[in-house]
Design a protein around this motif. Structure first.
Motif, PDB file in Angstrom:
ATOM      1  N   ARG A 188      -3.706  -4.529   1.320  1.00  0.00           N
ATOM      2  CA  ARG A 188      -2.632  -3.549   1.113  1.00  0.00           C
ATOM      3  C   ARG A 188      -1.702  -3.950  -0.018  1.00  0.00           C
ATOM      4  O   ARG A 188      -1.357  -3.147  -0.889  1.00  0.00           O
ATOM      5  N   GLY A 189      -1.283  -5.214  -0.008  1.00  0.00           N
ATOM      6  CA  GLY A 189      -0.350  -5.687  -1.029  1.00  0.00           C
ATOM      7  C   GLY A 189      -0.929  -5.581  -2.426  1.00  0.00           C
ATOM      8  O   GLY A 189      -0.200  -5.272  -3.383  1.00  0.00           O
ATOM      9  N   GLU A 190      -2.237  -5.817  -2.559  1.00  0.00           N
ATOM     10  CA  GLU A 190      -2.871  -5.726  -3.875  1.00  0.00           C
ATOM     11  C   GLU A 190      -2.831  -4.298  -4.413  1.00  0.00           C
ATOM     12  O   GLU A 190      -2.556  -4.079  -5.596  1.00  0.00           O
ATOM     13  N   ILE A 191      -3.083  -3.311  -3.561  1.00  0.00           N
ATOM     14  CA  ILE A 191      -3.080  -1.918  -3.996  1.00  0.00           C
ATOM     15  C   ILE A 191      -1.660  -1.458  -4.316  1.00  0.00           C
ATOM     16  O   ILE A 191      -1.432  -0.745  -5.302  1.00  0.00           O
ATOM     17  N   LEU A 192      -0.704  -1.882  -3.505  1.00  0.00           N
ATOM     18  CA  LEU A 192       0.691  -1.529  -3.791  1.00  0.00           C
ATOM     19  C   LEU A 192       1.147  -2.154  -5.107  1.00  0.00           C
ATOM     20  O   LEU A 192       1.845  -1.507  -5.904  1.00  0.00           O
ATOM     21  N   ALA A 193       0.767  -3.406  -5.338  1.00  0.00           N
ATOM     22  CA  ALA A 193       1.106  -4.058  -6.605  1.00  0.00           C
ATOM     23  C   ALA A 193       0.460  -3.335  -7.777  1.00  0.00           C
ATOM     24  O   ALA A 193       1.058  -3.219  -8.862  1.00  0.00           O
ATOM     25  N   LEU A 194      -0.754  -2.819  -7.574  1.00  0.00           N
ATOM     26  CA  LEU A 194      -1.426  -2.059  -8.621  1.00  0.00           C
ATOM     27  C   LEU A 194      -0.642  -0.794  -8.957  1.00  0.00           C
ATOM     28  O   LEU A 194      -0.439  -0.474 -10.134  1.00  0.00           O
ATOM     29  N   LEU A 195      -0.192  -0.065  -7.941  1.00  0.00           N
ATOM     30  CA  LEU A 195       0.569   1.159  -8.186  1.00  0.00           C
ATOM     31  C   LEU A 195       1.862   0.863  -8.936  1.00  0.00           C
ATOM     32  O   LEU A 195       2.268   1.607  -9.842  1.00  0.00           O
ATOM     33  N   LEU A 196       2.515  -0.224  -8.584  1.00  0.00           N
ATOM     34  CA  LEU A 196       3.742  -0.610  -9.292  1.00  0.00           C
ATOM     35  C   LEU A 196       3.453  -0.969 -10.742  1.00  0.00           C
ATOM     36  O   LEU A 196       4.213  -0.604 -11.649  1.00  0.00           O
ATOM     37  N   SER A 197       2.349  -1.677 -10.976  1.00  0.00           N
ATOM     38  CA  SER A 197       2.020  -2.061 -12.355  1.00  0.00           C
ATOM     39  C   SER A 197       1.663  -0.836 -13.194  1.00  0.00           C
ATOM     40  O   SER A 197       1.989  -0.776 -14.386  1.00  0.00           O
ATOM     41  N   LEU A 198       1.031   0.158 -12.585  1.00  0.00           N
ATOM     42  CA  LEU A 198       0.709   1.388 -13.313  1.00  0.00           C
ATOM     43  C   LEU A 198       1.981   2.125 -13.700  1.00  0.00           C
ATOM     44  O   LEU A 198       2.081   2.707 -14.782  1.00  0.00           O
ATOM     45  N   ARG A 199       2.960   2.111 -12.805  1.00  0.00           N
ATOM     46  CA  ARG A 199       4.253   2.706 -13.124  1.00  0.00           C
ATOM     47  C   ARG A 199       4.916   1.975 -14.295  1.00  0.00           C
ATOM     48  O   ARG A 199       5.420   2.581 -15.244  1.00  0.00           O
TER      49      ARG A 199
END
Length: 355
Positions: A188-199
């Motif tokens: 979960r944390g990896e996907i959330l971190a991915l969304l933040l990095s895309l932002r």
């Protein structure tokens, strides 16, 4: 997030109703919603199952035309003609909850990601575009995944493929419906971190639909809490999550392990969009009303009978609650109770763990 920035996506007075079967009452799935999402902003739309958040998201995507109200994108009203919707969906992409259900088991990763390009008649280098999207989604080197099938990937990798399929069209906004609900806690944390990095890297905006306020705590710039077709509290994530004003928001937060609160068990029936009660729509399950606190505050009768207006879609903290207004000295404008009571944002205390 600057309040002067023009919203990228807006809903104004949005209603979505579904006729009941065999003369049953109409289900008011979305019953008056104003919501803004600005460029580079992540907004979390939070609520329990059945509150209308997925219907709202589908309406914002143009998948469900509103019964009334309007959706605008880039300042222009959404056109529901097939050609206009096709162009719109290139700019606004959906990421679904279950990556296993989103991916065709007979298609390779390459074909899954390239599908959007083919639908929209992409004229550039398809292989380069697919590789770039997979790389941005964290699947590197991308060529290593081209010929794999979904069953050969982990759950997290499958979700990254779904995200790559959205990114390949270079959208301005993604709508992620429970993007990590089906994943293990370790992923979960990896996907959330991915969304933040895309932002941060692409300036991508996102509407994240979730029942989990813990997810909102970790990812959102702004939170909108939905109950029975309406947003009942909204504002900057830190303000809403550290100083919640609506009893429903407090109940959702109380079940988080890190909250330190005694979990609130809501009584009564779950929300039924075909039977919206009078007064505050949460009053039948409200722990403040049930405990007698609303009576002591002098607002119990209002809770049961007096309708609350639709909250505006702006950045300021707002709450639709008679009790919260009373705590502010019987001055509802202090908590921004909708358009009819304009006012300044409320105050918050405390801080949350850095994202």
């Amino acid at each position: 997030m600057s309040t002067t920035t023009r919203p990228l996506l807006s809903a104004a007075g949005l209603h979505v109703a579904f006729p009941g079967r065999r003369g049953a009452a109409v289900a008011r799935a979305v019953d008056g919603v104003d919501l803004d999402i600005r460029p580079g902003e992540i907004v979390a739309l939070v609520g329990e199952s059945g509150c209308g958040k997925t219907t709202l998201a589908r309406s914002l995507l143009g998948l469900v035309p509103p019964t009334s109200g309007q959706v605008t994108f880039g300042g222009a009203p959404l056109d529901y003609g097939s050609r206009s919707l096709k162009a719109y969906r290139k700019r606004v992409q959906l990421v679904l909850q279950d990556p296993s259900g989103s991916l065709n088991p007979r298609h390779t990763v390459y074909d899954a990601v390239a599908e959007g390009l083919r639908i929209h008649g992409y004229a550039g280098d398809e292989r380069e575009a697919v590789a770039g999207a997979l790389s941005r989604a964290g699947l590197r080197p991308p060529e290593r995944f081209f010929l794999r099938y979904p069953h050969e990937l982990s759950g997290g990798q499958r979700q990254r493929v779904v995200i790559a399929g959205a990114l390949v069209l270079e959208p301005e906004l993604i709508v992620a419906d429970e993007p990590v609900a089906s994943l293990d806690a370790s992923v979960r944390g990896e996907i959330l971190a991915l969304l933040l990095s895309l932002r941060d890297e692409l300036g991508l905006s996102a509407l994240v639909v979730t029942h989990d306020l813990g997810l909102a705590w970790n990812i959102a710039d702004r939170v909108a809490v939905m109950y029975l077709g309406r947003i009942v509290e909204s504002g900057p994530a830190e303000q809403v999550l550290t100083a919640p004003q609506h009893p429903y928001t407090r109940a959702l937060l109380s079940v988080l392990p890190e909250s330190g609160e005694v979990p609130v068990v809501l009584t009564g029936e779950p929300p039924d969009p075909s039977r919206v009660p009078g007064g505050c729509r949460f009053h039948a399950r409200c722990q403040v009303l049930a405990s007698g606190e609303a009576e002591r505050t002098g607002v119990a009768a209002d809770c049961r009978t007096t309708l609350l207006p639709v909250l505006t879609g702006g950045d300021e903290a707002q709450v639709a609650c008679h009790w919260a207004a009373a705590l502010r000295g019987d001055r509802p404008e202090k908590v921004g109770l909708g358009k009819e009571w304009p006012g300044k944002e409320g105050t918050a205390t405390g801080s949350r763990t850095p994202r």
